[in-house]
Scaffold this motif. Structure first.
Motif, PDB file in Angstrom:
ATOM      1  N   LEU A 158       0.831  -1.199   0.000  1.00  0.00           N
ATOM      2  CA  LEU A 158       0.000   0.000   0.000  1.00  0.00           C
ATOM      3  C   LEU A 158       0.872   1.257   0.000  1.00  0.00           C
ATOM      4  CD1 LEU A 158      -2.980   0.936   0.186  1.00  0.00           C
ATOM      5  CD2 LEU A 158      -2.730   0.942   2.675  1.00  0.00           C
ATOM      6  N   ALA A 159       1.900   1.275   0.823  1.00  0.00           N
ATOM      7  CA  ALA A 159       2.786   2.436   0.880  1.00  0.00           C
ATOM      8  C   ALA A 159       3.642   2.550  -0.373  1.00  0.00           C
ATOM      9  CB  ALA A 159       3.676   2.345   2.118  1.00  0.00           C
ATOM     10  N   ALA A 160       4.096   1.420  -0.903  1.00  0.00           N
ATOM     11  CA  ALA A 160       4.989   1.441  -2.066  1.00  0.00           C
ATOM     12  C   ALA A 160       4.315   2.064  -3.286  1.00  0.00           C
ATOM     13  CB  ALA A 160       5.465   0.026  -2.393  1.00  0.00           C
ATOM     14  N   VAL A 161       3.059   1.717  -3.522  1.00  0.00           N
ATOM     15  CA  VAL A 161       2.358   2.264  -4.692  1.00  0.00           C
ATOM     16  C   VAL A 161       2.199   3.770  -4.550  1.00  0.00           C
ATOM     17  CG1 VAL A 161       0.226   2.207  -6.033  1.00  0.00           C
ATOM     18  CG2 VAL A 161       1.159   0.085  -5.104  1.00  0.00           C
ATOM     19  N   ALA A 162       1.832   4.235  -3.368  1.00  0.00           N
ATOM     20  CA  ALA A 162       1.681   5.680  -3.150  1.00  0.00           C
ATOM     21  C   ALA A 162       3.005   6.408  -3.348  1.00  0.00           C
ATOM     22  CB  ALA A 162       1.140   5.937  -1.746  1.00  0.00           C
ATOM     23  N   CYS A 163       4.072   5.878  -2.770  1.00  0.00           N
ATOM     24  CA  CYS A 163       5.379   6.532  -2.891  1.00  0.00           C
ATOM     25  C   CYS A 163       5.858   6.529  -4.340  1.00  0.00           C
ATOM     26  CB  CYS A 163       6.396   5.839  -1.987  1.00  0.00           C
ATOM     27  SG  CYS A 163       6.091   6.078  -0.218  1.00  0.00           S
ATOM     28  N   PHE A 164       5.563   5.471  -5.081  1.00  0.00           N
ATOM     29  CA  PHE A 164       5.936   5.426  -6.495  1.00  0.00           C
ATOM     30  C   PHE A 164       5.213   6.521  -7.271  1.00  0.00           C
ATOM     31  CE2 PHE A 164       5.748   3.986 -10.864  1.00  0.00           C
ATOM     32  CZ  PHE A 164       7.013   3.459 -11.088  1.00  0.00           C
ATOM     33  N   LEU A 165       3.934   6.703  -6.992  1.00  0.00           N
ATOM     34  CA  LEU A 165       3.165   7.750  -7.670  1.00  0.00           C
ATOM     35  C   LEU A 165       3.702   9.138  -7.340  1.00  0.00           C
ATOM     36  CD1 LEU A 165      -0.404   6.275  -7.171  1.00  0.00           C
ATOM     37  CD2 LEU A 165       0.696   6.699  -9.368  1.00  0.00           C
ATOM     38  N   ARG A 173      12.174  14.407  -2.158  1.00  0.00           N
ATOM     39  CA  ARG A 173      12.981  13.210  -1.883  1.00  0.00           C
ATOM     40  C   ARG A 173      12.267  12.190  -1.020  1.00  0.00           C
ATOM     41  NH1 ARG A 173      18.897  15.797  -0.312  1.00  0.00           N
ATOM     42  NH2 ARG A 173      19.313  16.814  -2.340  1.00  0.00           N
ATOM     43  N   PHE A 174      11.344  12.651  -0.171  1.00  0.00           N
ATOM     44  CA  PHE A 174      10.710  11.736   0.786  1.00  0.00           C
ATOM     45  C   PHE A 174      10.056  10.526   0.116  1.00  0.00           C
ATOM     46  CE2 PHE A 174       7.151  10.295   3.395  1.00  0.00           C
ATOM     47  CZ  PHE A 174       7.821   9.978   4.570  1.00  0.00           C
ATOM     48  N   PRO A 175       9.345  10.680  -1.012  1.00  0.00           N
ATOM     49  CA  PRO A 175       8.748   9.502  -1.638  1.00  0.00           C
ATOM     50  C   PRO A 175       9.765   8.430  -2.006  1.00  0.00           C
ATOM     51  CG  PRO A 175       7.783  11.488  -2.544  1.00  0.00           C
ATOM     52  CD  PRO A 175       8.934  11.918  -1.700  1.00  0.00           C
ATOM     53  N   TYR A 176      10.980   8.833  -2.350  1.00  0.00           N
ATOM     54  CA  TYR A 176      12.001   7.839  -2.697  1.00  0.00           C
ATOM     55  C   TYR A 176      12.416   7.028  -1.476  1.00  0.00           C
ATOM     56  CZ  TYR A 176      12.405  10.129  -7.224  1.00  0.00           C
ATOM     57  OH  TYR A 176      12.144  10.626  -8.471  1.00  0.00           O
ATOM     58  N   TRP A 177      12.580   7.722  -0.346  1.00  0.00           N
ATOM     59  CA  TRP A 177      12.888   6.999   0.888  1.00  0.00           C
ATOM     60  C   TRP A 177      11.741   6.056   1.273  1.00  0.00           C
ATOM     61  CZ3 TRP A 177      17.605   6.758   2.654  1.00  0.00           C
ATOM     62  CH2 TRP A 177      18.499   7.804   2.406  1.00  0.00           C
ATOM     63  N   GLY A 178      10.501   6.545   1.129  1.00  0.00           N
ATOM     64  CA  GLY A 178       9.346   5.703   1.434  1.00  0.00           C
ATOM     65  C   GLY A 178       9.244   4.511   0.502  1.00  0.00           C
ATOM     66  N   LEU A 179       9.539   4.726  -0.786  1.00  0.00           N
ATOM     67  CA  LEU A 179       9.487   3.631  -1.759  1.00  0.00           C
ATOM     68  C   LEU A 179      10.533   2.571  -1.434  1.00  0.00           C
ATOM     69  CD1 LEU A 179       8.399   2.456  -4.408  1.00  0.00           C
ATOM     70  CD2 LEU A 179      10.010   3.922  -5.644  1.00  0.00           C
ATOM     71  N   ALA A 180      11.747   2.993  -1.129  1.00  0.00           N
ATOM     72  CA  ALA A 180      12.804   2.043  -0.791  1.00  0.00           C
ATOM     73  C   ALA A 180      12.459   1.262   0.477  1.00  0.00           C
ATOM     74  CB  ALA A 180      14.131   2.781  -0.605  1.00  0.00           C
ATOM     75  N   ALA A 181      11.954   1.965   1.502  1.00  0.00           N
ATOM     76  CA  ALA A 181      11.642   1.306   2.775  1.00  0.00           C
ATOM     77  C   ALA A 181      10.489   0.321   2.636  1.00  0.00           C
ATOM     78  CB  ALA A 181      11.310   2.367   3.830  1.00  0.00           C
ATOM     79  N   SER A 182       9.439   0.719   1.922  1.00  0.00           N
ATOM     80  CA  SER A 182       8.284  -0.173   1.780  1.00  0.00           C
ATOM     81  C   SER A 182       8.621  -1.388   0.915  1.00  0.00           C
ATOM     82  CB  SER A 182       7.088   0.596   1.207  1.00  0.00           C
ATOM     83  OG  SER A 182       7.445   1.265   0.008  1.00  0.00           O
ATOM     84  N   ALA A 183       9.427  -1.202  -0.131  1.00  0.00           N
ATOM     85  CA  ALA A 183       9.844  -2.346  -0.949  1.00  0.00           C
ATOM     86  C   ALA A 183      10.716  -3.295  -0.139  1.00  0.00           C
ATOM     87  CB  ALA A 183      10.592  -1.850  -2.181  1.00  0.00           C
ATOM     88  N   ALA A 184      11.621  -2.729   0.668  1.00  0.00           N
ATOM     89  CA  ALA A 184      12.472  -3.564   1.511  1.00  0.00           C
ATOM     90  C   ALA A 184      11.649  -4.331   2.542  1.00  0.00           C
ATOM     91  CB  ALA A 184      13.520  -2.699   2.214  1.00  0.00           C
ATOM     92  N   LEU A 185      10.635  -3.679   3.114  1.00  0.00           N
ATOM     93  CA  LEU A 185       9.772  -4.353   4.088  1.00  0.00           C
ATOM     94  C   LEU A 185       9.079  -5.554   3.470  1.00  0.00           C
ATOM     95  CD1 LEU A 185       8.275  -4.459   6.836  1.00  0.00           C
ATOM     96  CD2 LEU A 185       6.580  -2.903   5.854  1.00  0.00           C
ATOM     97  N   MET A 186       8.523  -5.377   2.280  1.00  0.00           N
ATOM     98  CA  MET A 186       7.850  -6.503   1.617  1.00  0.00           C
ATOM     99  C   MET A 186       8.804  -7.658   1.355  1.00  0.00           C
ATOM    100  SD  MET A 186       5.187  -4.880  -1.136  1.00  0.00           S
ATOM    101  CE  MET A 186       6.374  -3.797  -1.935  1.00  0.00           C
TER     102      MET A 186
END
Length: 494
Positions: A158-165, A173-186
């Motif tokens: 859920l977080a990864a899709v939002a951060c990607f958008l 820059r924050f969406p990139y950190w969120g995208l990396a963290a959410s992908a790593a979590l999955m």
């Protein structure tokens, strides 16, 4: 000059007013989503008793970091994410209620962060409703406070899709950190589930040449899956061999129509393998058929509102995440579809908000009333299924606890070894090591178990209608829930 100064002051007032209104909207969004997350946490603590005990898979994950019992065999499909997630509590405390409370609070915080990532992509009322819809499913409430990976893949997706958008739109820059963290979590929790869930993101990144979000997404997946890959090389003969072993344990990935199996599991069957028997009452399964219809309606609403990408992408990721569990395995568990439910909650909430808030016309109260009535019935059904599932699960866990207590009374105390039927969870409850000579969890031989039994207390759990293995035929026997317990306590272990 005076006119210019007046215009400048007017512009400053408008800018200040815009900032103030924007800040107020962000505050309202944060408060609304925090309320949903807090209600979710409270509902878990009230409806899923912290003292329910640990399930089979939970004992495997927790035993890897707990001092309460030796680590259980860790089969190929599993990943270490859950073990590391529970380590802050399980590494020093054997209290299951404390672990449940910790996970309930953590899962509520994760839901808040995942929903907040969508701020600016959907109206606040849609985000709050989407969170409430996902959080009120019995399967979400049941698995939120459990040491299991599927809920965490769901909030990560859920977080990864939002951060990607946000990232592809160039919003800092924050969406990139969120995208990396959410992908790593999955990937940390379930690497293959992570890959399936982000396939549409990877495809979009390649097709539209969004190289930076694509690179960050791949970096996050790689970081999260690194431990799994290293462990595969060290202990499983390499990643390809580990994937093959995981496929074999899951019955062999291939063309399987598991849709009906998933329907059967909606009545509260936490694992439907083999998945036989009738379907639950239509009231229990009707929401499952309404879900894709409302999601498609939400997509049409999004097209009219000019936010197609924000709805189409979670829709596509939900379909990708659900595909292997609907068409590639021959059994079912409701938790497998949690990522799909989390992602579909957004278009569904958008559709419901649109139906309930139709333009003012004489018939406007009709759809709003129908939506409210439908949601009320849906919540009642989810609560009924949850109550039934918690009761049956608690009874099963208490049975394991009784068997563990019986083992202790017979002298089978740590250090000890347990094998046979349901040995893994009962061994954890008893504080023993577990062993198996066949099946998916095979990690020993009969000679190895017999040799160990000469040094420390050991027991074999044999289901009704079966006999003990050859090495245990001369051991003492006692009845236990559903079978007989054969045990031996060496003189040195008395």
């Amino acid at each position: 000059m005076a006119g210019s100064a007046h215009a400048t002051l007017a512009g400053l007032r408008r800018e200040r007013s815009h900032r103030t209104s924007g800040g107020a909207r962000r505050t309202r969004c944060t408060v609304a989503l925090a309320a949903v997350a807090a209600a979710f946490t409270l509902a878990q603590l009230l409806l899923v008793p912290p003292g329910m005990g640990l399930g089979w898979d939970e004992t495997v994950y927790v035993s890897q970091v707990s001092a309460h019992a030796p680590a259980a065999f860790f089969s190929a499909p599993r990943a270490r994410g859950v073990s590391l997630l529970v380590a802050p509590v399980a590494s020093w405390s054997s209290s299951t209620p404390l672990l449940r409370i910790y996970l309930a609070v953590l899962s509520g915080l994760a839901l808040f962060l995942a929903l907040r990532a969508w701020r600016g992509l959907f109206p606040v009322r849609v985000l709050a409703l989407a969170g409430a819809l996902f959080a009120s499913l019995w399967v979400t409430l049941f698995y939120g406070p459990q040491a299991m990976p599927n809920y965490w893949v769901a909030v990560g997706a859920l977080a990864a899709v939002a951060c990607f958008l946000h990232a592809r739109a160039g919003r800092g820059r924050f969406p990139y950190w969120g995208l990396a963290a959410s992908a790593a979590l999955m990937a940390w929790m379930r690497p293959m589930d992570a890959v399936w869930a982000v396939l549409p993101l990877l495809a979009l990144g390649l097709a539209r040449r969004h190289w930076r979000p694509l690179a960050v997404l791949l970096a996050g997946l790689t970081a999260g899956a690194a431990e799994w890959v290293i462990e595969a090389c060290v202990s499983y003969g390499g990643p390809v061999r580990r994937l093959a072993d995981a496929s074999a344990i899951q019955g062999g990935l291939g063309a399987h129509f598991a849709v009906v199996d998933q329907l059967r599991s909606l009545g509260g069957r936490t694992l439907c393998r083999p998945c036989t028997g009738g379907l639950p009452h239509p009231l229990v399964t009707v929401w499952w058929f309404v879900l894709p219809v409302l999601a498609v309606l939400g997509l049409t609403v999004a097209v009219r509102a000019r936010r197609t990408a924000a709805t189409l992408l979670p829709f596509a990721c939900a379909a990708a995440a659900a595909f292997p569990y609907l068409f590639l395995i021959d059994y079912a568990a409701p938790r497998f579809l949690l990522p799909a439910y989390a992602l579909l909650a957004l278009p569904v909430a958008d559709a419901l908000a649109h139906l309930a808030g139709a333009p003012r016309r004489p018939w406007r109260p009709v759809p709003a009333t129908l939506v409210a009535l439908g949601l009320a019935v849906h919540l009642a059904v989810q609560l009924a299924v949850l109550t039934h599932t918690v009761a049956s699960t608690t009874a099963q866990h208490r049975g394991w606890s009784r068997t563990a207590a019986a083992l202790h009374r017979l002298g089978v105390r740590p250090p000890c070894l347990l094998t046979g039927s349901e040995a893994i969870p009962i061994a954890f409850y008893a504080g023993c090591a577990s062993a198996a000579t066949s099946g998916h969890n095979a990690n020993s031989t009969e000679n190895g178990i017999a040799g160990t039994a000469r040094r420390i207390p050991a027991a074999v759990l044999v289901p009704a209608g079966s006999g003990p293995p050859g090495y245990a035929r001369d051991w003492a026997a006692e009845p236990f829930d559903g079978g007989r317990l054969y045990f031996t306590v060496p003189e040195s272990g008395r």
